[in-house]
Write a protein that holds these residues in place. Structure first.
Motif, PDB file in Angstrom:
ATOM      1  N   GLY A  20       0.817  -1.211   0.000  1.00  0.00           N
ATOM      2  CA  GLY A  20       0.000   0.000   0.000  1.00  0.00           C
ATOM      3  C   GLY A  20       0.851   1.262   0.000  1.00  0.00           C
ATOM      4  O   GLY A  20       0.586   2.217  -0.740  1.00  0.00           O
ATOM      5  N   ILE A  21       1.897   1.263   0.832  1.00  0.00           N
ATOM      6  CA  ILE A  21       2.802   2.417   0.884  1.00  0.00           C
ATOM      7  C   ILE A  21       3.552   2.567  -0.445  1.00  0.00           C
ATOM      8  O   ILE A  21       3.732   3.680  -0.961  1.00  0.00           O
ATOM      9  N   PHE A  22       3.964   1.434  -1.017  1.00  0.00           N
ATOM     10  CA  PHE A  22       4.643   1.457  -2.313  1.00  0.00           C
ATOM     11  C   PHE A  22       3.731   2.047  -3.386  1.00  0.00           C
ATOM     12  O   PHE A  22       4.165   2.865  -4.210  1.00  0.00           O
ATOM     13  N   CYS A  23       2.457   1.656  -3.366  1.00  0.00           N
ATOM     14  CA  CYS A  23       1.493   2.173  -4.344  1.00  0.00           C
ATOM     15  C   CYS A  23       1.276   3.673  -4.164  1.00  0.00           C
ATOM     16  O   CYS A  23       1.134   4.415  -5.153  1.00  0.00           O
ATOM     17  N   LEU A  81       2.345   1.237 -13.055  1.00  0.00           N
ATOM     18  CA  LEU A  81       2.907   0.161 -12.236  1.00  0.00           C
ATOM     19  C   LEU A  81       2.002  -0.235 -11.066  1.00  0.00           C
ATOM     20  O   LEU A  81       2.290  -1.226 -10.379  1.00  0.00           O
ATOM     21  N   VAL A  82       0.938   0.501 -10.841  1.00  0.00           N
ATOM     22  CA  VAL A  82       0.100   0.252  -9.667  1.00  0.00           C
ATOM     23  C   VAL A  82      -0.557  -1.127  -9.714  1.00  0.00           C
ATOM     24  O   VAL A  82      -0.533  -1.873  -8.723  1.00  0.00           O
ATOM     25  N   ALA A  83      -1.150  -1.487 -10.848  1.00  0.00           N
ATOM     26  CA  ALA A  83      -1.831  -2.782 -10.952  1.00  0.00           C
ATOM     27  C   ALA A  83      -0.879  -3.956 -10.733  1.00  0.00           C
ATOM     28  O   ALA A  83      -1.177  -4.865  -9.938  1.00  0.00           O
ATOM     29  N   PRO A  84       0.285  -3.999 -11.419  1.00  0.00           N
ATOM     30  CA  PRO A  84       1.219  -5.098 -11.156  1.00  0.00           C
ATOM     31  C   PRO A  84       1.670  -5.176  -9.697  1.00  0.00           C
ATOM     32  O   PRO A  84       1.766  -6.264  -9.127  1.00  0.00           O
ATOM     33  N   VAL A  85       1.926  -4.009  -9.104  1.00  0.00           N
ATOM     34  CA  VAL A  85       2.404  -3.986  -7.714  1.00  0.00           C
ATOM     35  C   VAL A  85       1.344  -4.516  -6.753  1.00  0.00           C
ATOM     36  O   VAL A  85       1.654  -5.278  -5.818  1.00  0.00           O
ATOM     37  N   THR A  86       0.075  -4.136  -6.963  1.00  0.00           N
ATOM     38  CA  THR A  86      -0.983  -4.633  -6.066  1.00  0.00           C
ATOM     39  C   THR A  86      -1.114  -6.154  -6.176  1.00  0.00           C
ATOM     40  O   THR A  86      -1.301  -6.836  -5.165  1.00  0.00           O
ATOM     41  N   LEU A  87      -1.004  -6.688  -7.383  1.00  0.00           N
ATOM     42  CA  LEU A  87      -1.085  -8.142  -7.568  1.00  0.00           C
ATOM     43  C   LEU A  87       0.083  -8.855  -6.888  1.00  0.00           C
ATOM     44  O   LEU A  87      -0.097  -9.878  -6.223  1.00  0.00           O
ATOM     45  N   ILE A  88       1.279  -8.309  -7.052  1.00  0.00           N
ATOM     46  CA  ILE A  88       2.471  -8.945  -6.494  1.00  0.00           C
ATOM     47  C   ILE A  88       2.451  -8.939  -4.966  1.00  0.00           C
ATOM     48  O   ILE A  88       2.676  -9.969  -4.321  1.00  0.00           O
ATOM     49  N   PHE A  89       2.163  -7.794  -4.372  1.00  0.00           N
ATOM     50  CA  PHE A  89       2.167  -7.718  -2.909  1.00  0.00           C
ATOM     51  C   PHE A  89       1.001  -8.499  -2.309  1.00  0.00           C
ATOM     52  O   PHE A  89       1.129  -9.076  -1.222  1.00  0.00           O
ATOM     53  N   TYR A  90      -0.131  -8.556  -3.006  1.00  0.00           N
ATOM     54  CA  TYR A  90      -1.252  -9.358  -2.521  1.00  0.00           C
ATOM     55  C   TYR A  90      -0.892 -10.832  -2.569  1.00  0.00           C
ATOM     56  O   TYR A  90      -1.197 -11.590  -1.635  1.00  0.00           O
ATOM     57  N   GLY A  91      -0.238 -11.250  -3.646  1.00  0.00           N
ATOM     58  CA  GLY A  91       0.211 -12.638  -3.735  1.00  0.00           C
ATOM     59  C   GLY A  91       1.180 -12.986  -2.622  1.00  0.00           C
ATOM     60  O   GLY A  91       1.089 -14.054  -1.997  1.00  0.00           O
TER      61      GLY A  91
END
Length: 204
Positions: A121-124, A135-145
């Motif tokens: 969340g902070i990264f986003c 880059l927001v969508a890829p980052v949310t998927l990666i950190f959620y995974g």
């Protein structure tokens, strides 16, 4: 006598499972969280069209501050709906099967889930601040995974498979920047629905 010992061992194993893992999680939570994300993603696509943005034209898109703000609010609304459905179906399952909700396993699972999610969340927020929206969508998927894989040890082991799928989608989407919404809908919408249906059938 052997049968009695086997029954005792099965009972002990069941008690250990209940005390060490959060097993009140309902598959329906995943289904409705996925539906929320699916509806939200489709709404965002229509929002792009209303703002004159052709999502599939392949061009790098420029988002106005008002549009970015609206997208953030939509994402938060989807999160609230998913969280509400999760609480509702978890409480319902706990009452139905007389399972405890707030246990040491619950606290450990939430902690292991929260650390990657808060970091992501902070990264986003930093990506939004620097206008790196792509880059927001890829980052949310990666950190959620990562969060799901990290929390798996304190809940159903099946959760890690959803986590792996989210990670793979996130990594792939890094190479297809500009199409994050599609990967986001697949990851948070379709995969959640499929996972929820499997879990509901397996653990109902």
């Amino acid at each position: 006598m052997d049968q009695k010992h086997q029954e005792d061992l099965a009972h002990i194993r069941s008690m250990m499972e209940r005390s060490s893992r959060f097993i009140s999680l309902s598959g329906l939570s995943g289904v409705f969280a996925g539906l929320s994300a699916l509806i939200g993603g489709l709404y965002v696509y229509q929002l792009f069209k209303a703002n004159g943005l052709d999502y599939f034209d392949g061009d790098h898109k420029l988002y106005s501050a008002s549009l970015v703000s609206e997208l953030v609010w939509i994402a938060l609304l989807i999160l609230v709906f998913a969280f509400t459905f999760g609480i509702f179906f978890t409480i319902r399952k706990s009452k139905k099967y007389n399972l405890p909700i707030w246990t040491s396993a619950t606290k450990k699972m939430l902690l292991n889930l929260a650390i990657p999610l808060l970091s992501g969340g902070i990264f986003c927020l930093a990506l939004l601040y620097h206008h790196l929206y792509v880059l927001v969508a890829p980052v949310t998927l990666i950190f959620y995974g990562l969060a799901l894989v990290n929390a798996e040890k304190y809940t159903f082991s099946d959760v890690k498979y959803l986590g792996y799928c989210e990670l793979v989608l996130g990594f792939i989407s890094l190479f297809y920047l500009g199409y994050g919404l599609i990967f986001w809908i697949i990851g948070f919408g379709i995969l959640h629905i499929l996972y929820g249906l499997v879990m509901f059938k397996k653990y109902k």
